[in-house]
Scaffold this active site. Structure first.
Site: not given
Ligand code: NAP
Length: 310
Positions: A225, A273
């Protein structure tokens, strides 16, 4: 009993989701009415995109859950009118798309592909690139997408370090967490991939201080993001050579304004994006399964912890 499911997303999405959702809900054995409009008090579930017209959930008095079509929930998790469970999207199609996009952009920088695309100048340069084993990659965010990308990059031989909020144990990946873990994760990173959610705790996680922890000439790849990066700090780091290149898919303002410095910066690649998108067929099965679970009294999958914001 018939389950009333409101599809609340932009109109064009209805065209792509109507059939796969109908098929998935039928395959899940549900009796349902799936529509784009209902009297609010009749709605059981909302299949939801945060940019839809539904922003006030108060009139949905019988609502059982909101099922987000996007992985990112920063635009719905803080909504004070939402008092029922919120599930985010974990979709195999979306994950595979992200793995392909991240792997492609990591390999672009690892192999210095740009030099050979733009450098057709008749000079026989033989700068042999190192093997992946000599190119440490750090992934900030070791959730669904970060772990899948870590597994793919590890399988190609990259030494991968991952950083998350809580401690993790992933075979073949150096796992770090917490503030000290971030310092360690950045200190070795020739390529940094951001796959964190946008929350109060992750805003500007790459800033002047953390960028200075990187080895000189590191590459940033951000499909997470926009607010994860302090844009002024990144532009300054590109100016000094601390950061050699930034490939950015997400921005604080989208579409990225035409006069933004990133568009014309020679060391910045802007993609609009497109890193990965929820895929209607696979995502519909996830939504149908969650509604089936809701109706069976089982726990919902992929629930958002709204106190953490993701
Ligand atoms: P997820 O499964 O919720 O994983 C988020 C990761 O970030 C987890 O490992 C979490 O730690 C870590 N995290 C959150 N807050 C943190 C902090 N304060 N300090 C350190 N680590 C932290 O999410 P996901 O499905 O992998 O997706 C991640 C992000 O990708 C989404 O939120 C979205 O913004 C982005 N995204 C972008 C696109 C695009 O097309 N560009 C598409 C899809 C998603 P824990 O494991 O300890 O909870």
């Amino acid at each position: 009993m018939t389950v009333n499911i409101l599809f609340a997303a932009r109109a064009e999405r209805w065209d792509t989701y109507r059939q796969p959702l109908t098929e998935a809900l039928t395959a899940a054995g549900l009796r349902f009415d799936l529509r784009t409009d209902f009297a609010p008090d009749q709605v059981d579930y909302i299949v939801y995109a945060p940019n839809s017209d539904v922003q006030d959930f108060t009139p949905y008095t019988g609502l059982k859950a909101v099922l987000n079509l996007w992985a990112g929930v920063e635009d719905v998790a803080p909504n004070p009118t939402l008092t029922v469970p919120l599930a985010r999207m974990v979709d195999d199609g979306l994950t595979r798309g992200m793995v392909e996009w991240v792997t492609g952009h990591v390999l672009r920088h690892h192999l210095d592909i740009d030099t050979y695309i733009h450098g057709q100048d008749g000079i026989w340069r033989r700068d042999i690139p190192p093997l992946a084993g000599d190119r440490p990659v750090t992934i900030l965010g070791l959730g669904t997408l970060g772990q899948a990308c870590a597994a793919a990059l590890t399988s190609l031989g990259f030494p991968v370090t991952g950083w998350s909020r809580s401690a993790k144990d992933m075979p073949g990946v150096t796992c770090r967490h917490g503030a000290d873990g971030l310092t360690q994760a950045l200190a070795t990173a020739q390529i940094v991939v951001l796959l964190l959610p946008d929350t109060a705790a992750t805003t500007d996680i790459l800033n002047a201080e953390t960028l200075s922890l990187l080895p000189r000439g590191a590459v940033i790849i951000n499909p997470g993001r926009g607010p994860l990066i302090d844009d002024d700090a990144l532009l300054a780091a590109l100016e000094t050579g601390q950061v050699a290149h930034a490939t950015l898919d997400v921005f604080r303002t989208e579409p990225l304004p035409a006069d933004h410095a990133y568009w014309s910066h020679p060391q910045v690649t802007v993609t609009p994006h497109i890193a990965s998108e929820t895929r209607p067929e696979t995502a519909s099965r996830v939504i149908a399964e969650n509604i089936r679970r809701g109706e069976a009294g089982a726990g919902f999958l992929h629930l958002v912890d709204r106190s953490l914001g993701y």
